[in-house]
Design a protein around this motif. Structure first.
Motif, PDB file in Angstrom:
ATOM      1  N   ALA A  53       0.827  -1.210   0.000  1.00  0.00           N
ATOM      2  CA  ALA A  53       0.000   0.000   0.000  1.00  0.00           C
ATOM      3  C   ALA A  53       0.860   1.259   0.000  1.00  0.00           C
ATOM      4  O   ALA A  53       0.551   2.241  -0.689  1.00  0.00           O
ATOM      5  CB  ALA A  53      -0.945  -0.005   1.206  1.00  0.00           C
ATOM      6  N   LEU A  54       1.957   1.250   0.755  1.00  0.00           N
ATOM      7  CA  LEU A  54       2.871   2.394   0.754  1.00  0.00           C
ATOM      8  C   LEU A  54       3.527   2.557  -0.620  1.00  0.00           C
ATOM      9  O   LEU A  54       3.706   3.682  -1.097  1.00  0.00           O
ATOM     10  CB  LEU A  54       3.930   2.225   1.840  1.00  0.00           C
ATOM     11  CG  LEU A  54       3.412   2.303   3.283  1.00  0.00           C
ATOM     12  CD1 LEU A  54       4.445   1.761   4.257  1.00  0.00           C
ATOM     13  CD2 LEU A  54       3.008   3.730   3.639  1.00  0.00           C
ATOM     14  N   ALA A  55       3.867   1.445  -1.255  1.00  0.00           N
ATOM     15  CA  ALA A  55       4.454   1.503  -2.597  1.00  0.00           C
ATOM     16  C   ALA A  55       3.448   2.077  -3.595  1.00  0.00           C
ATOM     17  O   ALA A  55       3.810   2.897  -4.453  1.00  0.00           O
ATOM     18  CB  ALA A  55       4.921   0.115  -3.031  1.00  0.00           C
ATOM     19  N   LEU A  95      11.409  -8.540  -8.807  1.00  0.00           N
ATOM     20  CA  LEU A  95      12.043  -8.219  -7.526  1.00  0.00           C
ATOM     21  C   LEU A  95      11.134  -8.733  -6.416  1.00  0.00           C
ATOM     22  O   LEU A  95       9.935  -8.466  -6.424  1.00  0.00           O
ATOM     23  CB  LEU A  95      12.234  -6.702  -7.388  1.00  0.00           C
ATOM     24  CG  LEU A  95      12.712  -6.167  -6.044  1.00  0.00           C
ATOM     25  CD1 LEU A  95      14.092  -6.708  -5.671  1.00  0.00           C
ATOM     26  CD2 LEU A  95      12.726  -4.631  -6.064  1.00  0.00           C
ATOM     27  N   ILE A  96      11.720  -9.471  -5.483  1.00  0.00           N
ATOM     28  CA  ILE A  96      10.966 -10.008  -4.353  1.00  0.00           C
ATOM     29  C   ILE A  96      11.585  -9.452  -3.079  1.00  0.00           C
ATOM     30  O   ILE A  96      12.782  -9.646  -2.825  1.00  0.00           O
ATOM     31  CB  ILE A  96      10.988 -11.549  -4.365  1.00  0.00           C
ATOM     32  CG1 ILE A  96      10.401 -12.056  -5.692  1.00  0.00           C
ATOM     33  CG2 ILE A  96      10.226 -12.107  -3.167  1.00  0.00           C
ATOM     34  CD1 ILE A  96      10.821 -13.429  -6.079  1.00  0.00           C
ATOM     35  N   LEU A  97      10.779  -8.744  -2.310  1.00  0.00           N
ATOM     36  CA  LEU A  97      11.255  -8.091  -1.092  1.00  0.00           C
ATOM     37  C   LEU A  97      10.603  -8.730   0.118  1.00  0.00           C
ATOM     38  O   LEU A  97       9.401  -8.574   0.354  1.00  0.00           O
ATOM     39  CB  LEU A  97      10.955  -6.589  -1.160  1.00  0.00           C
ATOM     40  CG  LEU A  97      11.676  -5.862  -2.300  1.00  0.00           C
ATOM     41  CD1 LEU A  97      11.178  -4.424  -2.422  1.00  0.00           C
ATOM     42  CD2 LEU A  97      13.180  -5.912  -2.100  1.00  0.00           C
ATOM     43  N   CYS A  98      11.394  -9.474   0.860  1.00  0.00           N
ATOM     44  CA  CYS A  98      10.928 -10.187   2.051  1.00  0.00           C
ATOM     45  C   CYS A  98      11.025  -9.293   3.279  1.00  0.00           C
ATOM     46  O   CYS A  98      11.944  -8.483   3.398  1.00  0.00           O
ATOM     47  CB  CYS A  98      11.769 -11.445   2.278  1.00  0.00           C
ATOM     48  SG  CYS A  98      11.676 -12.639   0.935  1.00  0.00           S
ATOM     49  N   LEU A 132      15.917  -8.950   1.525  1.00  0.00           N
ATOM     50  CA  LEU A 132      15.171  -8.342   2.616  1.00  0.00           C
ATOM     51  C   LEU A 132      14.891  -6.903   2.183  1.00  0.00           C
ATOM     52  O   LEU A 132      15.745  -6.259   1.562  1.00  0.00           O
ATOM     53  CB  LEU A 132      15.971  -8.346   3.910  1.00  0.00           C
ATOM     54  CG  LEU A 132      16.301  -9.712   4.502  1.00  0.00           C
ATOM     55  CD1 LEU A 132      17.042  -9.551   5.823  1.00  0.00           C
ATOM     56  CD2 LEU A 132      15.047 -10.544   4.692  1.00  0.00           C
ATOM     57  N   LEU A 133      13.705  -6.402   2.482  1.00  0.00           N
ATOM     58  CA  LEU A 133      13.342  -5.042   2.096  1.00  0.00           C
ATOM     59  C   LEU A 133      14.378  -4.036   2.582  1.00  0.00           C
ATOM     60  O   LEU A 133      14.812  -3.160   1.826  1.00  0.00           O
ATOM     61  CB  LEU A 133      11.954  -4.686   2.636  1.00  0.00           C
ATOM     62  CG  LEU A 133      11.525  -3.227   2.510  1.00  0.00           C
ATOM     63  CD1 LEU A 133      11.517  -2.767   1.060  1.00  0.00           C
ATOM     64  CD2 LEU A 133      10.159  -3.027   3.157  1.00  0.00           C
ATOM     65  N   ALA A 134      14.794  -4.146   3.837  1.00  0.00           N
ATOM     66  CA  ALA A 134      15.752  -3.187   4.398  1.00  0.00           C
ATOM     67  C   ALA A 134      17.087  -3.235   3.664  1.00  0.00           C
ATOM     68  O   ALA A 134      17.707  -2.194   3.409  1.00  0.00           O
ATOM     69  CB  ALA A 134      15.957  -3.452   5.888  1.00  0.00           C
ATOM     70  N   THR A 135      17.527  -4.414   3.297  1.00  0.00           N
ATOM     71  CA  THR A 135      18.794  -4.564   2.575  1.00  0.00           C
ATOM     72  C   THR A 135      18.693  -3.920   1.204  1.00  0.00           C
ATOM     73  O   THR A 135      19.588  -3.163   0.790  1.00  0.00           O
ATOM     74  CB  THR A 135      19.150  -6.061   2.428  1.00  0.00           C
ATOM     75  OG1 THR A 135      19.146  -6.667   3.721  1.00  0.00           O
ATOM     76  CG2 THR A 135      20.497  -6.243   1.773  1.00  0.00           C
ATOM     77  N   LEU A 142      11.527   2.575   4.407  1.00  0.00           N
ATOM     78  CA  LEU A 142      12.237   1.651   3.513  1.00  0.00           C
ATOM     79  C   LEU A 142      11.594   1.583   2.132  1.00  0.00           C
ATOM     80  O   LEU A 142      12.276   1.572   1.115  1.00  0.00           O
ATOM     81  CB  LEU A 142      12.269   0.251   4.136  1.00  0.00           C
ATOM     82  CG  LEU A 142      13.012   0.139   5.454  1.00  0.00           C
ATOM     83  CD1 LEU A 142      12.769  -1.221   6.092  1.00  0.00           C
ATOM     84  CD2 LEU A 142      14.504   0.404   5.267  1.00  0.00           C
ATOM     85  N   VAL A 143      10.270   1.538   2.099  1.00  0.00           N
ATOM     86  CA  VAL A 143       9.559   1.439   0.826  1.00  0.00           C
ATOM     87  C   VAL A 143       9.755   2.705  -0.004  1.00  0.00           C
ATOM     88  O   VAL A 143      10.002   2.627  -1.215  1.00  0.00           O
ATOM     89  CB  VAL A 143       8.056   1.164   1.064  1.00  0.00           C
ATOM     90  CG1 VAL A 143       7.255   1.334  -0.225  1.00  0.00           C
ATOM     91  CG2 VAL A 143       7.858  -0.233   1.630  1.00  0.00           C
ATOM     92  N   THR A 144       9.659   3.862   0.632  1.00  0.00           N
ATOM     93  CA  THR A 144       9.761   5.123  -0.111  1.00  0.00           C
ATOM     94  C   THR A 144      11.072   5.225  -0.888  1.00  0.00           C
ATOM     95  O   THR A 144      11.050   5.473  -2.097  1.00  0.00           O
ATOM     96  CB  THR A 144       9.541   6.325   0.836  1.00  0.00           C
ATOM     97  OG1 THR A 144       8.218   6.222   1.387  1.00  0.00           O
ATOM     98  CG2 THR A 144       9.695   7.648   0.119  1.00  0.00           C
TER      99      THR A 144
END
Length: 196
Positions: A31-33, A93-96, A118-121, A176-178
């Motif tokens: 949703a943020l994306a 792209l897959i973000l866990c 990982l999303l943060a990475t 992180l998403v932004t």
């Protein structure tokens, strides 16, 4: 050779966010994306989410809905989706949300290893290399080459915790998403012109 503009729009680049139940973390990230992508009409990026142990059709957790809405994102129409081979294979792209989700992704498609982070990475490394990438796929390839996971890159599951945990999770996801979406957008022809 550059793509032929007369051949129509490019196939959208798919980003898949993955968590456990697809009712808290990954749908909030999705949703943020979507909120961020609304700033860039025409950018060929598609976002979705799924859960490694999702029960298809479950609504988002009410506290996640509230936390997302305070950040300008909506989970009102979200229903949980199970992680599937088709969803993994169709994502560029897959973000866990946590390291525990990666084995489930790779159980569906071992070749997804170089596009699963990982999303943060990914958020950390994408901002360092977006200037060099000419497409989202190139950015993912650069991230695969340079990404290093750090302690604390997992995003804790707020499920079953007080409302403050959901708010903190949504805040961390937003941070992180932004930048991750901004980096991906920057690598597209539409995104390189800036927001409209």
């Amino acid at each position: 050779m550059p793509p032929d503009p007369s051949s129509g729009p490019a196939e959208p680049f798919g980003v898949l966010f993955v968590c456990t139940g697809n009712i808290c973390r990954s749908p909030t990230a999705e949703a943020l994306a979507r909120r961020e992508l609304a700033r860039y009409p025409g950018v060929p990026l598609e976002v979705s989410s799924a859960g490694s142990h999702a029960l298809e059709g479950n609504p988002a957790a009410s506290r996640s809905m509230l936390a997302a809405s305070t950040r300008g994102a909506s989970l009102e129409r979200h229903f949980a989706r199970e992680l599937t081979r088709r969803r993994v294979r169709s994502a560029g792209l897959i973000l866990c949300m946590a390291a525990e989700h990666r084995p489930f992704v790779l159980s569906y498609d071992r070749s997804a290893a170089n596009r699963t982070f990982l999303l943060a990475t990914f958020a950390r490394v994408a901002g360092q290399w977006d200037w060099l990438a000419g497409s989202p796929a190139e950015l993912v390839a650069l991230a695969a080459e340079h990404a290093r996971e750090l302690d604390g890159d997992d995003i804790d599951d707020p499920l079953g915790h007080p409302a403050e945990a959901y708010a903190a999770c949504a805040e961390r996801l937003d941070g992180l998403v932004t930048p991750a979406i901004a980096a991906l957008v920057k690598t597209t022809p539409v995104g390189s012109r800036g927001s409209t």
